[in-house]
Design an enzyme around this catalytic site. Structure first.
Site, mmCIF file in Angstrom:
data_model
loop_
_atom_site.group_PDB
_atom_site.id
_atom_site.type_symbol
_atom_site.label_atom_id
_atom_site.label_comp_id
_atom_site.label_asym_id
_atom_site.label_seq_id
_atom_site.Cartn_x
_atom_site.Cartn_y
_atom_site.Cartn_z
ATOM 1 C CG MET A 105 -1.716 -1.263 1.413
ATOM 2 S SD MET A 105 -2.273 -1.506 3.130
ATOM 3 C CE MET A 105 -3.310 -0.053 3.340
ATOM 4 C CB ILE A 163 3.316 -5.533 7.625
ATOM 5 C CG1 ILE A 163 2.948 -7.021 7.718
ATOM 6 C CG2 ILE A 163 4.804 -5.334 7.899
ATOM 7 C CD1 ILE A 163 3.527 -7.856 6.603
ATOM 8 N N GLY A 193 0.991 4.362 4.465
ATOM 9 C CA GLY A 193 1.725 3.412 3.624
ATOM 10 C C GLY A 193 2.211 2.187 4.351
ATOM 11 C CB SER A 194 1.833 -0.348 5.823
ATOM 12 O OG SER A 194 2.533 -1.313 6.560
ATOM 13 N NE ARG A 195 4.552 -7.758 2.810
ATOM 14 C CZ ARG A 195 5.693 -8.398 2.645
ATOM 15 N NH1 ARG A 195 6.784 -7.709 2.322
ATOM 16 N NH2 ARG A 195 5.780 -9.693 2.834
#
Length: 224
Positions: A105, A163, A193-195
């Site tokens: 993301m 995450i 922002g991340s995953r």
């Protein structure tokens, strides 16, 4: 225009938007007082403040996405790009080989996370950790993260892992153990922002290729 009317601001953004507005207002007032003679600086600050606040509004957007639950489908839990599709050993809960799909993301994606399937929450665990970039191979195991396991009506167990990345420093998880959840409802939120990883049984039929852009509650990523 219809999409704009259906767009809302996520509740996780209320405090940040309010404090951000006040901070930018104070900064602009001070610059106008201290550097009142420098018109270029004053207008530059106004324009940059406006663009930053528009970005914050854009980041915390919450588009309305209706979903009719389907027990045979697994929907994307997040907006972003599919960066991993591979078999791997999941060491936290299953402790065996699973099929991992990872969605990266960016700060420009919608950051509300959704339940990819309906079922009962069997496991929820938050882990403090590092802040490696979200695409780092070890971020799934070493970064700050939350893991949620859902048991579907068919008995299959699916793990979703939020995450944190190098920029994201706040994971919000709404899931509670033994809670009954519906496909498409909100699981949580990751800020800036991340995953999101999803671990499926080996042999699950995947419906998307690597590097595919997906949207939560819209993109079908696999079939049970």
């Amino acid at each position: 225009m219809q999409n704009l009317r259906r767009m809302a601001i996520h509740r996780e953004g209320y405090k940040i938007l309010a404090s951000g507005f006040l901070a930018l207002l104070v900064i602009n007032v001070l610059i106008n007082i201290i550097w009142s003679h420098d018109e270029f600086l004053r207008w530059s600050c106004v324009i940059l403040s406006f663009l930053l606040y528009i970005f914050l509004l854009f980041f915390f957007r919450l588009p309305a996405r209706r979903l009719d639950p389907d027990p045979g489908l697994i929907y994307a839990p997040a907006d972003g790009k599919v960066v991993v599709i591979e078999e791997t050993v999941e060491n936290e809960y299953f402790k065996d080989t699973r099929l991992q799909i990872s969605i990266f993301m960016s700060p420009f994606n919608m950051h509300s996370n959704k339940y990819p399937v309906s079922g009962q929450i069997k496991y929820v665990s938050y882990h403090p950790g590092h802040y490696f970039v979200a695409w780092h191979p070890k971020s799934s195991e070493l970064n700050e993260r939350s893991s949620i396991v859902i048991k579907t009506e068919s008995g299959a167990e699916i793990l979703i892992r939020q995450i944190a990345g190098a920029v994201a420093r706040r994971i919000v998880t709404y899931a509670k153990e033994n809670q009954l959840v519906t496909q498409g409802d909100e699981l949580g939120f990751i800020k800036f922002g991340s995953r999101v990883d999803i671990f499926l049984p080996v042999g699950t039929e995947i419906e998307i290729p690597i590097l595919q852009q997906v949207k939560a509650n819209k993109s079908i990523i696999a079939k049970i």
